[in-house]
Design a protein around this motif. Structure first.
Motif, PDB file in Angstrom:
ATOM      1  N   GLY A  73       0.613  -1.125   0.158  1.00 49.56           N
ATOM      2  CA  GLY A  73       0.087  -0.052  -0.043  1.00 49.56           C
ATOM      3  C   GLY A  73       0.823   1.232  -0.068  1.00 49.56           C
ATOM      4  O   GLY A  73       2.261   1.243  -0.196  1.00 49.56           O
ATOM      5  N   PRO A  74       0.199   2.425   0.186  1.00 49.71           N
ATOM      6  CA  PRO A  74       1.039   3.576   0.152  1.00 49.71           C
ATOM      7  C   PRO A  74       1.584   4.139   1.571  1.00 49.71           C
ATOM      8  O   PRO A  74       1.344   3.354   2.371  1.00 49.71           O
ATOM      9  N   GLY A  75       2.644   5.011   1.192  1.00 48.96           N
ATOM     10  CA  GLY A  75       3.415   5.547   2.300  1.00 48.96           C
ATOM     11  C   GLY A  75       3.346   6.891   2.771  1.00 48.96           C
ATOM     12  O   GLY A  75       2.944   7.773   1.643  1.00 48.96           O
ATOM     13  N   LEU A  76       3.757   7.134   3.768  1.00 48.49           N
ATOM     14  CA  LEU A  76       3.763   8.792   4.179  1.00 48.49           C
ATOM     15  C   LEU A  76       4.947   8.985   4.841  1.00 48.49           C
ATOM     16  O   LEU A  76       5.493   8.460   5.877  1.00 48.49           O
ATOM     17  N   GLU A  77       5.620  10.147   4.584  1.00 49.75           N
ATOM     18  CA  GLU A  77       7.016  10.686   5.197  1.00 49.75           C
ATOM     19  C   GLU A  77       6.285  11.991   6.009  1.00 49.75           C
ATOM     20  O   GLU A  77       5.645  12.766   5.439  1.00 49.75           O
ATOM     21  N   ILE A  78       6.714  12.386   7.162  1.00 50.49           N
ATOM     22  CA  ILE A  78       6.585  13.493   7.838  1.00 50.49           C
ATOM     23  C   ILE A  78       7.923  14.187   8.260  1.00 50.49           C
ATOM     24  O   ILE A  78       8.754  13.663   8.565  1.00 50.49           O
ATOM     25  N   GLY A  79       7.995  15.327   7.281  1.00 50.48           N
ATOM     26  CA  GLY A  79       9.242  15.899   7.427  1.00 50.48           C
ATOM     27  C   GLY A  79      10.022  15.931   5.953  1.00 50.48           C
ATOM     28  O   GLY A  79      10.932  14.770   5.909  1.00 50.48           O
ATOM     29  N   THR A  80       9.887  16.590   5.114  1.00 52.24           N
ATOM     30  CA  THR A  80      10.600  16.593   3.888  1.00 52.24           C
ATOM     31  C   THR A  80      11.779  17.297   3.767  1.00 52.24           C
ATOM     32  O   THR A  80      12.723  16.538   3.121  1.00 52.24           O
ATOM     33  N   TRP A  81      12.006  18.445   4.372  1.00 57.50           N
ATOM     34  CA  TRP A  81      13.222  19.241   4.094  1.00 57.50           C
ATOM     35  C   TRP A  81      13.494  19.546   2.757  1.00 57.50           C
ATOM     36  O   TRP A  81      12.601  19.997   1.800  1.00 57.50           O
ATOM     37  N   CYS A  82      14.498  18.997   2.024  1.00 53.63           N
ATOM     38  CA  CYS A  82      14.883  19.249   0.690  1.00 53.63           C
ATOM     39  C   CYS A  82      14.665  18.058  -0.354  1.00 53.63           C
ATOM     40  O   CYS A  82      14.919  18.011  -1.647  1.00 53.63           O
ATOM     41  N   GLY A  83      14.055  16.824   0.395  1.00 52.38           N
ATOM     42  CA  GLY A  83      13.765  15.747  -0.357  1.00 52.38           C
ATOM     43  C   GLY A  83      14.875  14.633  -0.298  1.00 52.38           C
ATOM     44  O   GLY A  83      14.644  13.596  -1.031  1.00 52.38           O
ATOM     45  N   LYS A  84      15.851  14.617   0.566  1.00 52.18           N
ATOM     46  CA  LYS A  84      16.923  13.639   0.539  1.00 52.18           C
ATOM     47  C   LYS A  84      16.163  12.263   0.763  1.00 52.18           C
ATOM     48  O   LYS A  84      16.134  11.253   0.106  1.00 52.18           O
ATOM     49  N   SER A  85      15.384  12.022   1.803  1.00 49.81           N
ATOM     50  CA  SER A  85      14.903  11.079   2.367  1.00 49.81           C
ATOM     51  C   SER A  85      13.877  10.502   1.239  1.00 49.81           C
ATOM     52  O   SER A  85      13.358   9.388   1.309  1.00 49.81           O
ATOM     53  N   ALA A  86      13.186  11.460   0.779  1.00 51.28           N
ATOM     54  CA  ALA A  86      11.893  11.386   0.083  1.00 51.28           C
ATOM     55  C   ALA A  86      12.540  10.630  -1.390  1.00 51.28           C
ATOM     56  O   ALA A  86      11.789   9.901  -2.054  1.00 51.28           O
ATOM     57  N   VAL A  87      13.768  11.007  -1.738  1.00 53.52           N
ATOM     58  CA  VAL A  87      14.375  10.291  -2.902  1.00 53.52           C
ATOM     59  C   VAL A  87      14.518   8.790  -2.663  1.00 53.52           C
ATOM     60  O   VAL A  87      14.318   8.014  -3.430  1.00 53.52           O
ATOM     61  N   ILE A  88      14.885   8.480  -1.398  1.00 49.54           N
ATOM     62  CA  ILE A  88      15.072   7.068  -1.088  1.00 49.54           C
ATOM     63  C   ILE A  88      13.657   6.410  -0.768  1.00 49.54           C
ATOM     64  O   ILE A  88      13.525   5.343  -1.435  1.00 49.54           O
ATOM     65  N   THR A 148      -6.388   7.711   4.695  1.00 47.38           N
ATOM     66  CA  THR A 148      -5.989   6.921   3.755  1.00 47.38           C
ATOM     67  C   THR A 148      -5.190   5.881   4.651  1.00 47.38           C
ATOM     68  O   THR A 148      -4.230   6.040   5.240  1.00 47.38           O
ATOM     69  N   PRO A 149      -5.537   4.822   4.576  1.00 47.04           N
ATOM     70  CA  PRO A 149      -4.751   3.784   5.383  1.00 47.04           C
ATOM     71  C   PRO A 149      -3.288   3.525   4.827  1.00 47.04           C
ATOM     72  O   PRO A 149      -3.159   3.767   3.482  1.00 47.04           O
ATOM     73  N   LEU A 150      -2.291   3.318   5.642  1.00 47.60           N
ATOM     74  CA  LEU A 150      -0.887   3.371   5.214  1.00 47.60           C
ATOM     75  C   LEU A 150      -0.286   1.958   5.480  1.00 47.60           C
ATOM     76  O   LEU A 150      -0.481   1.477   6.604  1.00 47.60           O
ATOM     77  N   ALA A 151       0.588   1.612   4.249  1.00 41.75           N
ATOM     78  CA  ALA A 151       1.286   0.421   4.689  1.00 41.75           C
ATOM     79  C   ALA A 151       2.842   0.822   5.399  1.00 41.75           C
ATOM     80  O   ALA A 151       3.379  -0.047   5.848  1.00 41.75           O
ATOM     81  N   PHE A 152       3.016   1.948   5.269  1.00 42.01           N
ATOM     82  CA  PHE A 152       4.371   2.550   5.669  1.00 42.01           C
ATOM     83  C   PHE A 152       4.356   3.888   6.049  1.00 42.01           C
ATOM     84  O   PHE A 152       3.576   4.909   5.514  1.00 42.01           O
ATOM     85  N   LEU A 153       4.802   4.237   7.350  1.00 46.21           N
ATOM     86  CA  LEU A 153       4.959   5.764   7.859  1.00 46.21           C
ATOM     87  C   LEU A 153       6.355   6.035   8.191  1.00 46.21           C
ATOM     88  O   LEU A 153       7.112   5.265   9.179  1.00 46.21           O
ATOM     89  N   PHE A 154       6.943   7.178   7.918  1.00 50.06           N
ATOM     90  CA  PHE A 154       8.070   7.510   8.608  1.00 50.06           C
ATOM     91  C   PHE A 154       8.139   8.788   9.163  1.00 50.06           C
ATOM     92  O   PHE A 154       7.704   9.814   8.759  1.00 50.06           O
ATOM     93  N   ILE A 155       8.234   8.693  10.506  1.00 45.60           N
ATOM     94  CA  ILE A 155       8.087  10.027  11.266  1.00 45.60           C
ATOM     95  C   ILE A 155       9.666  10.620  11.400  1.00 45.60           C
ATOM     96  O   ILE A 155      10.664  10.174  11.846  1.00 45.60           O
ATOM     97  N   ASP A 156       9.663  11.946  10.912  1.00 46.55           N
ATOM     98  CA  ASP A 156      11.205  12.554  10.969  1.00 46.55           C
ATOM     99  C   ASP A 156      11.080  14.297  10.733  1.00 46.55           C
ATOM    100  O   ASP A 156      11.780  14.948   9.929  1.00 46.55           O
ATOM    101  N   GLY A 157       9.983  14.653  11.626  1.00 43.88           N
ATOM    102  CA  GLY A 157       9.580  15.998  11.462  1.00 43.88           C
ATOM    103  C   GLY A 157      10.374  17.063  12.472  1.00 43.88           C
ATOM    104  O   GLY A 157      11.637  16.669  12.784  1.00 43.88           O
ATOM    105  N   GLY A 158       9.461  17.780  13.048  1.00 38.36           N
ATOM    106  CA  GLY A 158       9.923  18.409  14.480  1.00 38.36           C
ATOM    107  C   GLY A 158      10.248  17.438  15.375  1.00 38.36           C
ATOM    108  O   GLY A 158       9.919  16.232  15.600  1.00 38.36           O
TER     109      GLY A 158
END
Length: 229
Positions: free
Chosen positions: A50-65, A143-153
């Motif tokens: 299923g879909p995933g969600l990241e909290i804390g984008t900054w300039c997109g380094k982990s978003a590319v991963i 939206t139900p999530l299969a993956f969540l990455f918490i890396d914000g404040g």
């Protein structure tokens, strides 16, 4: 941890997963290479469901991963950020990057850098940016999530809000990754550690693996939409 500057000139769009991960390593942001490698593997496996969600984008380094993982899994990752910087990275503060400051408002603005990063990576189909404060987005997220990455404040308020607002939407068996978890105060801030311990002690999550400051948890009780205790 160090922040790498993004390429000053556009280059060829990465064609393979290895190319994307190398691109991520050269992108501005904060992610040790070994933790980034773990993030990719656990995200790829989880995103097949299923879909995933990241909290804390900054300039997109982990978003590319995460985008590379989503491409392999045939999935998509949303990434939430107001793009005005975290509490420890503001204009004029010790750790701020002056090149990220919008001179008109004298505020951090990482959104243009994120947009360029994802476009240069060729991941605009796999990575969807959501611009806004996480608590505001969380109030409307369904939206139900299969993956969540918490890396914000990294204050207690922010990490707790992220956990309570979004972890509830992780499906049974889904994966939660919390970054910057430091058991010892001398190694780093304690709010992510406290949220990690809350998740484990509460019994809804179990530790799958860890590397450096990254903790990978699986939801073993509850269903998507249930509030976090």
């Amino acid at each position: 941890m160090t922040a790498a500057d993004p390429p000053t000139e556009p280059r060829g769009i990465p064609q393979t997963t290895d190319d994307l991960l190398e691109f991520a390593r050269s992108t501005r942001g904060f992610m040790p290479e070994d933790e980034g490698d773990l993030l990719f593997v656990v995200a790829r496996d989880a995103l097949r469901k299923g879909p995933g969600l990241e909290i804390g984008t900054w300039c997109g380094k982990s978003a590319v991963i995460l985008g590379a993982a989503a491409r392999e899994a045939g999935s998509v990752v949303f990434t939430v950020d107001h793009h005005r910087g975290s509490e420890e990275n503001q204009a004029g503060w010790e750790w701020h990057d002056p090149t990220l400051v919008d001179p008109e408002f004298d505020l951090i603005d990482t959104l243009p850098f994120f947009r360029k990063t994802i476009a240069r990576a060729g991941l605009e189909e796999e990575v969807v940016g959501v611009v806004g404060r996480a608590p505001t987005v969380a109030r409307h997220w369904r939206t139900p999530l299969a993956f969540l990455f918490i890396d914000g404040g990294h204050t207690d308020e922010h990490v707790t809000n992220d956990f309570e607002g979004f972890a509830r939407w992780v499906e049974h068996g889904g994966i939660l990754v919390i970054h910057d978890v430091f058991e010892r105060p001398q190694d780093g801030g304690q709010p992510p550690w406290r949220v990690y311990r809350r998740a484990i002690v509460g019994g809804e999550w179990e530790l799958v693996t860890h590397r450096g400051s990254m903790r990978v948890l699986r939801r073993v009780r509850g269903e998507a939409g249930d509030p976090m205790r």
